[in-house]
Design an enzyme around this catalytic site. Structure first.
Site, PDB file in Angstrom:
ATOM      1  N   GLY B 202       0.800  -1.221   0.000  1.00  0.00           N
ATOM      2  CA  GLY B 202       0.000   0.000   0.000  1.00  0.00           C
ATOM      3  C   GLY B 202       0.824   1.257   0.000  1.00  0.00           C
ATOM      4  O   GLY B 202       2.014   1.241  -0.326  1.00  0.00           O
ATOM      5  N   LEU B 228      -3.865  -5.564  -5.298  1.00  0.00           N
ATOM      6  CA  LEU B 228      -2.830  -4.531  -5.115  1.00  0.00           C
ATOM      7  C   LEU B 228      -1.593  -5.070  -4.384  1.00  0.00           C
ATOM      8  O   LEU B 228      -1.695  -5.617  -3.282  1.00  0.00           O
ATOM      9  CB  LEU B 228      -3.413  -3.351  -4.334  1.00  0.00           C
ATOM     10  CG  LEU B 228      -2.439  -2.187  -4.117  1.00  0.00           C
ATOM     11  CD1 LEU B 228      -2.016  -1.560  -5.424  1.00  0.00           C
ATOM     12  CD2 LEU B 228      -3.042  -1.166  -3.187  1.00  0.00           C
ATOM     13  N   ASP B 229      -0.430  -4.916  -4.992  1.00  0.00           N
ATOM     14  CA  ASP B 229       0.861  -5.297  -4.394  1.00  0.00           C
ATOM     15  C   ASP B 229       0.935  -6.777  -4.036  1.00  0.00           C
ATOM     16  O   ASP B 229       1.745  -7.179  -3.199  1.00  0.00           O
ATOM     17  CB  ASP B 229       1.159  -4.448  -3.140  1.00  0.00           C
ATOM     18  CG  ASP B 229       1.314  -2.969  -3.464  1.00  0.00           C
ATOM     19  OD1 ASP B 229       1.698  -2.661  -4.595  1.00  0.00           O
ATOM     20  OD2 ASP B 229       1.021  -2.135  -2.597  1.00  0.00           O
ATOM     21  N   ALA B 230       0.095  -7.579  -4.672  1.00  0.00           N
ATOM     22  CA  ALA B 230       0.073  -9.000  -4.340  1.00  0.00           C
ATOM     23  C   ALA B 230       0.404  -9.889  -5.535  1.00  0.00           C
ATOM     24  O   ALA B 230       0.265 -11.101  -5.469  1.00  0.00           O
ATOM     25  CB  ALA B 230      -1.295  -9.385  -3.770  1.00  0.00           C
TER      26      ALA B 230
END
Lengths: 285, 285, 285, 285
Positions: B202, B228-230
């Protein structure tokens, strides 16, 4: 070994702190061996560690606490601690079944590299009793069930008192201590967590790392607080891994990082080079 | 430069895969330059990359897809891709205001180190237009407001199609692409996140790292997914920090890790050395 | 543990090597577990390690050497070795006075992490006899004077033969073995040198590092040849140091690198993942 | 940006140095921002860097040199330098053909990360003139033959004087400067050598590293002295390599280490954090 005094300080940032402290030592004929300081401008807080040779120092050790308090610490609103190198700290080690961290600590201890005494080892299993015996250290096997944790903790605390333990190292102990236990040893219980926190807090971090597909794994040495895996970090390190690694090979490779990180964290604590402020750890040079 | 064919494969683990593939190349007079394989025993899945010299190879490039599919891939239930080194991939770069990752990519590109074409740079700001001009690359400034994201994405997609872009690098773009956008470029959008994921996913990871008091910071190059960001991680690295570091010095130090990690991730993608399977990335040697 | 066969090969680079080897295993019903290969184009030499499950394999272990030699190795001019995972190598450890490498090896051995037998420890001092006793391993104290080196070596060799030693680890032994001794164990004596070779070869590398003012120190695990500190390198690592470090602190910090590098080198050797060619060591995945 | 004074000191170790210096600043109403000190006990020498805010400081900048000299430096036999943050150092860059170090420096400069002015770039080739043009920096092409080195150096020196250069960065310049040239800029010429010195000093270190079979390669940023590759080391780093690497891939991978090490060394110099004593470099925090 030199007979030294060590002072660790934090106080509101203000002019003249270093001048006052070093002048105090200088005027009383002290020779400074190490001095490291840090200013946190966001917090407007000053941190300092100074160590000096007591040989020829004009203030007797037993008067030093009061003299410094009145002359320097109180006027400058310092929170501070005084230690003497002649006080060898006494360290309890708590373990479970894995031997790598225990061996690394005991091998350093046995080689005279850790300026510490290790009066006892406590475990919830008997797997490592043989290791303790190798090094001639008393080993207490206190099996844990889902019902007896309060009794076991009471016995652990009794043993730590009986053996006048100064601080505790959880060398892959794998159990969570109660808040009451932690409160007895504030910033004096060191844990090794097998991940680069805050990633993979909690149980089974290598499984989580494998599942996420990270390209590095790590370990974190930290002081224990009542917040699980959230205490002040002392030391961290990582190693590279690859898609070839299984959970098992991560566990295996991770052992090397765990033991090095824990031993370095313990070394810093023994050398009185750590200072905790607001959930962060200053590590003095 | 050699004219080569590159095949990346995954399939159920079974006997004879390497024998079949290498024998196929050998029988058709191919000389293997690189071969790397991996078996995930937990998943019972086999992964392989093989690259061979097309000089003297008995199958014409335009027949290779069908011939290999029928002879090897279909019988062995392979999911596979074929590339030729003669196909230079076309890479779009999306940036915001920070120049370090962009400069690092363009410096490598300019020195002939990245076997890629860079037809355009897209940004929501005009700060880096001058950098694009330095390297003679078209720069499109598409300002974002809280209302115009769909229109901007439509224009971004139009531009990527117009310039026949193969993959996209988010070089500190700092904006989240829609799931629809991501779906157009599956495993073909590379992002650099300024933390060692999954820690500090995040926004504002350096603030979070400073607040947590970690002793290392990192960066993660990963394929973008709608989570997100995964997405699947390609490359990660960290550097040591200390209590002396402020949020600003973390941001500054982090830039070095970010640019190196992103450039290495992009290099692996350009060299067709990556293969995504179930949210993890195999990086072939 | 699986019962496997391991073949390590080098031969002139030529078409069809991987195909021939993997097809040989495949046709005889072998399931390949690990395969890693490398081509040195400058040397026009091919290197390969393959390990497969012997369960259900059509060739009896005692016939494998001859069958593979005739079918594959001779036609392809291979230099090769065959090992079985069921053969546990026997490792002698030579030490002097420093305990850190010895403890690290024995702690891993004791935890079942090294697939090895350690029939004896030999030393020119008796400092570490207690460590050997802790782990129940026979310890032979063979004091060295400036005159008795030939007799001591003769006794060392006799002991290694009596205990059917396969390879020797010099865990900070600090003595130079004669060429005759080295010739008895070609690529089977592993030394840890306390510098990042070729920097600071010879005696007192930490003094030399301190004097030169380097910003990192390291260690090198290598096979011993008759050329001092010039044998094939297996593993190297470094750590950062600073102007604060004294010779003593370098010695202390260096111990951590030394023990990790030596243990990783020994692990690679035990796992039959090393292959020496022209004074360089291939380390297979 | 704050207006600060920076003093770097070395002197014989003696009691009261820190007290005297900090008291001097404190009494004149200075607020210390950074203080770092080091005692070399073997050399009995003390080193210190102190930086303080000039806002409200009671001594005018133009009087500071003399006042401190008389009050503190002379009595304590200090060798010392005074700088003001308002003095932006002027840095010449010498290059040859490789662009990676130049781009890394210029990208940082362009982003405002290096508190420096770059008045000119000098090269013996014209390959990088285009890069200089991109950043609007004057570029002087002074071709070298085996006969004209004295004339070229004379012109280089003339240019450095004309552009009032404070220090010189050899960003892979690949030429050896004469002792006379070096003597004009003592501890003010920074070179990047493409090996972890003292290993592989001299020409073609990547060829030498490949030939020796090392498992890591590195780079060294150092001040230039008349002793080739033997000057005081500022910064070093390494990366892991493997048997897969060719000389070419070492050259390529090495570029990343070279540029990072050089930029960090240059940063330390610009920030006045370096101090050379007896061929070693103190790097202050």
């Amino acid at each position: 070994m030199q007979n030294t005094a060590i002072i660790r300080i934090h106080c509101p940032d203000q002019r003249g702190i270093v001048a006052n402290v070093t002048d105090f030592i200088y005027r009383h004929n002290g020779n400074i061996l190490y001095l490291d300081q840090h200013t946190d401008r966001a917090e407007e807080r000053f941190f300092m560690r100074v160590e000096w040779d007591l040989d020829g120092f004009a203030i007797a050790p037993e008067k030093l606490q009061q003299t410094f308090e009145e002359a320097i610490a109180t006027p400058m609103q310092m929170v501070w601690t005084l230690n003497f190198s002649s006080q060898i700290p006494r360290m309890a080690i708590f373990v479970s079944r894995a031997s790598h961290c225990l061996y690394d600590l005991l091998a350093r201890y046995s080689a005279g590299e850790l300026n510490v005494e290790i009066p006892l080892i406590i475990s919830n299993h008997n797997d490592l009793e043989q290791v303790a015996n190798q090094f001639g250290i008393p080993y207490f096997h206190l099996p844990l069930t889902k019902d007896n944790k309060p009794e076991v903790e009471a016995e652990q605390i009794r043993l730590c008192k009986e053996y006048t333990v100064d601080f505790i190292v959880l060398a892959r102990y794998m159990q969570i201590l109660s808040s009451e236990f932690n409160a007895l040893y504030p910033n004096r219980i060191i844990n090794i967590h097998h991940s680069f926190l805050p990633a993979f807090a909690g149980a089974k971090p290598y499984h989580a790392a494998h599942s996420r597909g990270v390209k590095l794994i790590g370990a974190t040495g930290h002081y224990v607080t009542s917040d699980l895996d959230a205490g002040p970090i002392i030391e961290q390190d990582v190693i590279k891994i690859s898609h070839h690694d299984t959970v098992q090979s991560l566990v295996q490779k991770g052992k090397d990082v765990e033991k090095m990180v824990l031993s370095r964290a313990v070394q810093a604590h023994i050398d009185r080079k750590t200072l905790v402020y607001k959930n962060k750890t200053i590590i003095f040079a």
